[in-house]
Design a protein around this motif. Sequence first.
Motif, PDB file in Angstrom:
ATOM      1  N   GLU A 242      65.966  55.652  92.609  1.00  0.00           N
ATOM      2  CA  GLU A 242      66.208  55.883  91.190  1.00  0.00           C
ATOM      3  C   GLU A 242      67.684  55.631  90.900  1.00  0.00           C
ATOM      4  O   GLU A 242      68.529  55.730  91.791  1.00  0.00           O
ATOM      5  CB  GLU A 242      65.877  57.332  90.796  1.00  0.00           C
ATOM      6  CG  GLU A 242      64.425  57.728  90.921  1.00  0.00           C
ATOM      7  CD  GLU A 242      63.527  57.191  89.816  1.00  0.00           C
ATOM      8  OE1 GLU A 242      64.050  56.740  88.774  1.00  0.00           O
ATOM      9  OE2 GLU A 242      62.296  57.231  89.992  1.00  0.00           O
ATOM     10  N   THR A 243      67.978  55.323  89.649  1.00  0.00           N
ATOM     11  CA  THR A 243      69.358  55.222  89.204  1.00  0.00           C
ATOM     12  C   THR A 243      69.749  56.571  88.628  1.00  0.00           C
ATOM     13  O   THR A 243      69.069  57.086  87.743  1.00  0.00           O
ATOM     14  CB  THR A 243      69.512  54.119  88.149  1.00  0.00           C
ATOM     15  OG1 THR A 243      69.078  52.877  88.707  1.00  0.00           O
ATOM     16  CG2 THR A 243      70.955  53.990  87.702  1.00  0.00           C
TER      17      THR A 243
ATOM     18  N   ARG B  12      76.498  55.449  86.731  1.00  0.00           N
ATOM     19  CA  ARG B  12      75.227  55.097  87.365  1.00  0.00           C
ATOM     20  C   ARG B  12      75.480  54.660  88.799  1.00  0.00           C
ATOM     21  O   ARG B  12      76.478  54.010  89.118  1.00  0.00           O
ATOM     22  CB  ARG B  12      74.473  54.049  86.573  1.00  0.00           C
ATOM     23  CG  ARG B  12      74.978  52.672  86.652  1.00  0.00           C
ATOM     24  CD  ARG B  12      74.016  51.702  85.940  1.00  0.00           C
ATOM     25  NE  ARG B  12      74.336  50.372  86.351  1.00  0.00           N
ATOM     26  CZ  ARG B  12      75.104  49.536  85.670  1.00  0.00           C
ATOM     27  NH1 ARG B  12      75.600  49.904  84.517  1.00  0.00           N
ATOM     28  NH2 ARG B  12      75.364  48.354  86.141  1.00  0.00           N
TER      29      ARG B  12
ATOM     30  N   PHE C 183      62.143  53.639  90.421  1.00  0.00           N
ATOM     31  CA  PHE C 183      62.722  53.731  89.078  1.00  0.00           C
ATOM     32  C   PHE C 183      61.718  54.255  88.042  1.00  0.00           C
ATOM     33  O   PHE C 183      61.570  53.698  86.965  1.00  0.00           O
ATOM     34  CB  PHE C 183      63.309  52.376  88.651  1.00  0.00           C
ATOM     35  CG  PHE C 183      64.256  51.808  89.668  1.00  0.00           C
ATOM     36  CD1 PHE C 183      65.474  52.419  89.924  1.00  0.00           C
ATOM     37  CD2 PHE C 183      63.914  50.676  90.395  1.00  0.00           C
ATOM     38  CE1 PHE C 183      66.346  51.911  90.871  1.00  0.00           C
ATOM     39  CE2 PHE C 183      64.788  50.151  91.345  1.00  0.00           C
ATOM     40  CZ  PHE C 183      66.002  50.779  91.585  1.00  0.00           C
TER      41      PHE C 183
ATOM     42  N   SER D 264      64.178  56.291  85.651  1.00  0.00           N
ATOM     43  CA  SER D 264      65.433  55.623  85.316  1.00  0.00           C
ATOM     44  C   SER D 264      65.181  54.134  85.172  1.00  0.00           C
ATOM     45  O   SER D 264      64.201  53.599  85.678  1.00  0.00           O
ATOM     46  CB  SER D 264      66.477  55.868  86.416  1.00  0.00           C
ATOM     47  OG  SER D 264      66.030  55.353  87.655  1.00  0.00           O
ATOM     48  N   TYR D 265      66.100  53.508  84.496  1.00  0.00           N
ATOM     49  CA  TYR D 265      66.034  52.058  84.329  1.00  0.00           C
ATOM     50  C   TYR D 265      66.895  51.438  85.411  1.00  0.00           C
ATOM     51  O   TYR D 265      68.019  51.857  85.640  1.00  0.00           O
ATOM     52  CB  TYR D 265      66.517  51.668  82.936  1.00  0.00           C
ATOM     53  CG  TYR D 265      66.512  50.166  82.723  1.00  0.00           C
ATOM     54  CD1 TYR D 265      65.305  49.488  82.535  1.00  0.00           C
ATOM     55  CD2 TYR D 265      67.685  49.447  82.723  1.00  0.00           C
ATOM     56  CE1 TYR D 265      65.290  48.119  82.357  1.00  0.00           C
ATOM     57  CE2 TYR D 265      67.677  48.071  82.538  1.00  0.00           C
ATOM     58  CZ  TYR D 265      66.471  47.417  82.356  1.00  0.00           C
ATOM     59  OH  TYR D 265      66.449  46.062  82.185  1.00  0.00           O
ATOM     60  N   HIS D 266      66.393  50.415  86.060  1.00  0.00           N
ATOM     61  CA  HIS D 266      67.177  49.727  87.079  1.00  0.00           C
ATOM     62  C   HIS D 266      68.047  48.662  86.425  1.00  0.00           C
ATOM     63  O   HIS D 266      67.552  47.686  85.897  1.00  0.00           O
ATOM     64  CB  HIS D 266      66.268  49.094  88.133  1.00  0.00           C
ATOM     65  CG  HIS D 266      67.027  48.265  89.125  1.00  0.00           C
ATOM     66  ND1 HIS D 266      68.011  48.786  89.922  1.00  0.00           N
ATOM     67  CD2 HIS D 266      66.942  46.955  89.438  1.00  0.00           C
ATOM     68  CE1 HIS D 266      68.506  47.825  90.684  1.00  0.00           C
ATOM     69  NE2 HIS D 266      67.872  46.708  90.406  1.00  0.00           N
ATOM     70  N   HIS D 267      69.347  48.910  86.449  1.00  0.00           N
ATOM     71  CA  HIS D 267      70.319  47.922  85.944  1.00  0.00           C
ATOM     72  C   HIS D 267      70.755  47.088  87.146  1.00  0.00           C
ATOM     73  O   HIS D 267      71.165  47.653  88.147  1.00  0.00           O
ATOM     74  CB  HIS D 267      71.556  48.618  85.368  1.00  0.00           C
ATOM     75  CG  HIS D 267      71.242  49.531  84.240  1.00  0.00           C
ATOM     76  ND1 HIS D 267      71.168  49.091  82.948  1.00  0.00           N
ATOM     77  CD2 HIS D 267      71.000  50.861  84.192  1.00  0.00           C
ATOM     78  CE1 HIS D 267      70.892  50.114  82.158  1.00  0.00           C
ATOM     79  NE2 HIS D 267      70.781  51.191  82.889  1.00  0.00           N
TER      80      HIS D 267
END
Length: 159
Positions: free
Chosen positions: A23-24, A34, A150, A153-156
């Motif tokens: 996870e971020t 992050r 993820f 969370s959003y994976h950047h």
Amino acid sequence: MKQNKTYSPESKFKQLAIIGWRETIALPELGINRIKAKIDTGARSSALHTFHVEEFRRDGKQMLRFQVHPYQRNSKQTVTTEAELLEYRQIRNSGGHAQLRPVVVTTVQLGDQQWQIELTLTNRDVMGFRMLLGRQAIRHHFLVDPGKSFLQSYHHPEK
């Protein structure tokens, strides 16, 4: 007929959100917006990759100043931060060797939840993740789906 109440683990965990094996997260008190973390239920404690760790005193408190590269394979972006030293603790690393590591308490943010965790500082440069979120940190907050990533969370893509 009297019915026996039995404990159902499902009822206890229904309110817990599910996270993936990575996870971020954010560490806002450390200035880290992050960082990709591996969720490791096999590790009791959480660990952050740090370097140039120095101990000093401020207002009678033992403090640590240290640097973090929050993105894997990126040594250009550096966060310099400080935290109060909680203690030094013997931790067994992934190779089974005991290490004496500094421990700090800080806030972690994952999804819409924020809470305090104990975090050991160590060199994780050769490891796949700069941050490891151990079972003590996620206990009573999340359930883990080891086949997903993820989920909270959003994976950047890392820069």
